[in-house]
Design a protein around this motif. Structure first.
Motif, PDB file in Angstrom:
ATOM      1  N   VAL A 190       0.896   5.915  -2.063  1.00 17.31           N
ATOM      2  CA  VAL A 190       0.650   5.110  -1.103  1.00 17.31           C
ATOM      3  C   VAL A 190      -0.125   3.763  -1.606  1.00 17.31           C
ATOM      4  CG1 VAL A 190       0.227   6.795   0.798  1.00 17.31           C
ATOM      5  CG2 VAL A 190      -1.827   6.318  -0.443  1.00 17.31           C
ATOM      6  N   THR A 191      -0.287   3.878  -2.830  1.00 14.42           N
ATOM      7  CA  THR A 191      -0.644   2.849  -3.576  1.00 14.42           C
ATOM      8  C   THR A 191       0.167   1.768  -4.192  1.00 14.42           C
ATOM      9  OG1 THR A 191      -2.813   3.676  -4.186  1.00 14.42           O
ATOM     10  CG2 THR A 191      -2.325   1.784  -5.675  1.00 14.42           C
ATOM     11  N   LEU A 192       1.120   2.678  -4.794  1.00 17.21           N
ATOM     12  CA  LEU A 192       2.249   1.683  -5.497  1.00 17.21           C
ATOM     13  C   LEU A 192       3.226   1.302  -4.582  1.00 17.21           C
ATOM     14  CD1 LEU A 192       2.498   3.949  -8.811  1.00 17.21           C
ATOM     15  CD2 LEU A 192       1.482   1.631  -8.355  1.00 17.21           C
ATOM     16  N   LEU A 193       3.816   2.138  -3.757  1.00 21.54           N
ATOM     17  CA  LEU A 193       4.925   1.915  -2.998  1.00 21.54           C
ATOM     18  C   LEU A 193       4.796   0.834  -1.822  1.00 21.54           C
ATOM     19  CD1 LEU A 193       8.050   2.494  -2.640  1.00 21.54           C
ATOM     20  CD2 LEU A 193       7.428   4.253  -0.909  1.00 21.54           C
ATOM     21  N   PRO A 194       3.595   0.692  -1.065  1.00 21.65           N
ATOM     22  CA  PRO A 194       3.301  -0.386  -0.139  1.00 21.65           C
ATOM     23  C   PRO A 194       3.308  -1.628  -0.646  1.00 21.65           C
ATOM     24  CG  PRO A 194       2.074   1.456   0.396  1.00 21.65           C
ATOM     25  CD  PRO A 194       2.766   1.970  -0.865  1.00 21.65           C
ATOM     26  N   ASN A 195       2.683  -1.623  -2.023  1.00 21.67           N
ATOM     27  CA  ASN A 195       2.660  -3.202  -2.669  1.00 21.67           C
ATOM     28  C   ASN A 195       4.060  -3.390  -3.240  1.00 21.67           C
ATOM     29  OD1 ASN A 195      -0.160  -3.284  -2.487  1.00 21.67           O
ATOM     30  ND2 ASN A 195      -0.889  -2.262  -4.294  1.00 21.67           N
ATOM     31  N   GLY A 226       1.965   0.904   4.751  1.00 20.15           N
ATOM     32  CA  GLY A 226       1.274   2.058   4.269  1.00 20.15           C
ATOM     33  C   GLY A 226       1.547   3.284   5.196  1.00 20.15           C
ATOM     34  N   PHE A 227       1.385   2.675   6.566  1.00 24.10           N
ATOM     35  CA  PHE A 227       1.640   3.844   7.460  1.00 24.10           C
ATOM     36  C   PHE A 227       3.020   4.541   7.273  1.00 24.10           C
ATOM     37  CE2 PHE A 227       3.640   4.871  11.492  1.00 24.10           C
ATOM     38  CZ  PHE A 227       2.812   5.556  12.298  1.00 24.10           C
ATOM     39  N   MET A 228       3.896   3.892   7.333  1.00 22.83           N
ATOM     40  CA  MET A 228       5.313   4.394   7.127  1.00 22.83           C
ATOM     41  C   MET A 228       5.592   5.298   5.907  1.00 22.83           C
ATOM     42  SD  MET A 228       6.936   3.783   9.723  1.00 22.83           S
ATOM     43  CE  MET A 228       8.515   4.646   9.220  1.00 22.83           C
ATOM     44  N   THR A 229       4.939   4.867   4.725  1.00 28.43           N
ATOM     45  CA  THR A 229       5.143   5.469   3.735  1.00 28.43           C
ATOM     46  C   THR A 229       4.346   6.888   3.590  1.00 28.43           C
ATOM     47  OG1 THR A 229       4.981   3.596   2.180  1.00 28.43           O
ATOM     48  CG2 THR A 229       4.370   5.455   1.072  1.00 28.43           C
ATOM     49  N   SER A 230       3.054   6.894   4.330  1.00 27.76           N
ATOM     50  CA  SER A 230       2.326   7.997   4.524  1.00 27.76           C
ATOM     51  C   SER A 230       2.920   8.932   5.401  1.00 27.76           C
ATOM     52  CB  SER A 230       0.826   7.706   4.925  1.00 27.76           C
ATOM     53  OG  SER A 230       0.113   8.897   5.001  1.00 27.76           O
ATOM     54  N   TRP A 231       3.474   8.636   6.555  1.00 27.60           N
ATOM     55  CA  TRP A 231       4.119   9.646   7.480  1.00 27.60           C
ATOM     56  C   TRP A 231       5.347   9.965   7.015  1.00 27.60           C
ATOM     57  CZ3 TRP A 231       8.865   9.066  10.064  1.00 27.60           C
ATOM     58  CH2 TRP A 231       9.006  10.139  10.951  1.00 27.60           C
ATOM     59  N   THR A 232       6.055   9.271   6.387  1.00 30.23           N
ATOM     60  CA  THR A 232       7.544   9.691   5.791  1.00 30.23           C
ATOM     61  C   THR A 232       7.225  10.857   4.754  1.00 30.23           C
ATOM     62  OG1 THR A 232       8.358   7.417   6.132  1.00 30.23           O
ATOM     63  CG2 THR A 232       9.690   9.134   4.575  1.00 30.23           C
ATOM     64  N   TYR A 233       6.151  10.409   3.622  1.00 31.67           N
ATOM     65  CA  TYR A 233       5.878  11.585   2.667  1.00 31.67           C
ATOM     66  C   TYR A 233       5.299  12.925   3.304  1.00 31.67           C
ATOM     67  CZ  TYR A 233       3.551  13.880  -1.226  1.00 31.67           C
ATOM     68  OH  TYR A 233       3.087  14.528  -2.100  1.00 31.67           O
TER      69      TYR A 233
END
Length: 335
Positions: free
Chosen positions: A96-101, A189-196
Motif C-alpha cells: 500500500v506504499t509502493l503500488l498507490p504511488n 490506496g483504498f482499492m489496493t488495500s481492499w483488493t489485497y
C-alpha cells in the motif's frame, strides 16, 4: 519504575522513517533548489529516482500532515502489526506504499500525454493519504461494528463508515480545493488495500486454529464485499456494477471465484473477528470494553444475517431465469 516503549518494532521503524524523511525533505526543499524530487514523487523525475515510490509516502510537507501521518502509523500500525504479525504487516505496508504511488504517477503521465499540460508531469505526489485509506479498509475488515466515540460521546461513528467518509472528504477536497493528488492517492490506496485483503492476503482460520489447516486466502465474507463500504441506499446499484465487473474478471480468469463454502467460511470468520473486538489500545475501561464487544458481536451477526437473507432472496428471484436458460457457471461470492 522503568519506562517502556509499548510500540511494535515495525511500527517504530515507520515512525522513524516518517520523521527522518519529512525532515530531510524540508531540508532539501529549502536548502537546495529543486532537490525535493529526491524524496517526493514527481512523475517526470521518478524514472531516475525510483526509490521515491517508497519515500514519498513518508515525506510530509508540514507539521499538520506529519502529525496526522504519525497518528495513523502509531495507532493503526500498533493494532495491525499485533493482529497480523510483523511479517504480514510488512508485506501490507510495502504493497500500500509502493503500488498507490506507482499507479498515481502513471495516471498523471497519462493525463499529461492526453492534455499536454507540463504541470501534470511536474506534480508533487507525496504524503500518507494512501496509507490512511489502506488502514481504514483493514479496520473495516477486522472490527466494522466497533463504535468510535469522539468529544465525550457527542459524536459516535462505526468503523465501517470511516472508509466512505474518508473517500468522500478527499474527493470533495480534490474537486473544490484542488488537492487532486490526495484524491487520487485516497482512491488508489483504498482499492489496493481492499483488493489485497479481499482476494489475496493469507488469513488465520479463527475457528480451526488447533488443526493443521489453519490458514485461508482472502476474505469472502458478505460484509467485506465492495458494496458494503457504502450507505444502504446505494448498495444495490454498486453491488450490481461490481458483480458485473467481477464476473468479467472471473470469465477472463483474472480472479478465482468464491464458492458457497468460501462465503460461508468468510462469514463465520467475520463473526469470530467481531466477537474479538478491538484491544485496549482503542478502548478505555474494563466493563465498558466488555459491553462494546457484546454489542459489536450482535451487530455483526445481524448484519451477516441481513446479507445472507438478501442473497437468498436474490437467488430465489433468479432461479426461474437459470432454469429457463441453463448454462455452466461457478458459484461466486461476488466482489
Amino acid at each position: 519504575m522503568q519506562w517502556r516503549i509499548n510500540i511494535p518494532p515495525l511500527t517504530r521503524i515507520l515512525l522513524l522513517l516518517l520523521i527522518v524523511f519529512s525532515a530531510s525533505y524540508q531540508a532539501l526543499r529549502y536548502g537546495v533548489e529543486d532537490a525535493g524530487h529526491y524524496l517526493a514523487l514527481i512523475p517526470q523525475w521518478a524514472l531516475f529516482t525510483p526509490w521515491v515510490y517508497f519515500t514519498a509516502t513518508y515525506s510530509e510537507q508540514n507539521i499538520v500532515t506529519i502529525c496526522i501521518a504519525g497518528a495513523t502509523i502509531l495507532y493503526g500500525g500498533k493494532y495491525l502489526e499485533r493482529a497480523w504479525g510483523s511479517m504480514e504487516f510488512g508485506k501490507f505496508i510495502l504493497l500500500v506504499t509502493l503500488l498507490p504511488n506507482f499507479v498515481a504517477s502513471l495516471i498523471y503521465v497519462f493525463l499529461f500525454a492526453v492534455i499536454r499540460n507540463d504541470s501534470l508531469a511536474l506534480v508533487v505526489i507525496q504524503g500518507s493519504v494512501a496509507l490512511q485509506g489502506a488502514f481504514l479498509v483493514a479496520f473495516k475488515q477486522l472490527v466494522p461494528e466497533h463504535t468510535v466515540t469522539i468529544l465525550k460521546g457527542a459524536i459516535k461513528i462505526r468503523v465501517k463508515h470511516f472508509p466512505s467518509i474518508f473517500l468522500a472528504a478527499n474527493t470533495l477536497s480534490g474537486i473544490i480545493l484542488g488537492t487532486d493528488t490526495a484524491l487520487v492517492l485516497a482512491w488508489v490506496g483504498f482499492m489496493t488495500s481492499w483488493t489485497y485483503l479481499r482476494f489475496y492476503k493469507i488469513q488465520p482460520d479463527l475457528l480451526n486454529a488447533s488443526t493443521g489447516n489453519n490458514q485461508l486466502r482472502g476474505d469472502a465474507s458478505e460484509t467485506f464485499a465492495f458494496a458494503y463500504f457504502w450507505p444502504d441506499a446505494i448498495q444495490p446499484p454498486v453491488a450490481a456494477m461490481t458483480d458485473g465487473i467481477y464476473n468479467v474478471l472471473v470469465a477472463f480468469r483474472v480472479c478465482t471465484p468464491f464458492s458457497a463454502e468460501d462465503v460461508q467460511t468468510g462469514n463465520e470468520q467475520a463473526t469470530a473477528r467481531g466477537e474479538g473486538g478491538l484491544p485496549n489500545i482503542l478502548n478505555q475501561g474494563g466493563s465498558r470494553h466488555g459491553r462494546n464487544k457484546q454489542e459489536e458481536a450482535e451487530r455483526r451477526r445481524a448484519l451477516a444475517l441481513k446479507a445472507l437473507d438478501q442473497r437468498l432472496h436474490a437467488a430465489s428471484a433468479n432461479n426461474k431465469q437459470h432454469l429457463s436458460n441453463p448454462q455452466p457457471s461457478d458459484t461466486s461470492g461476488g466482489a
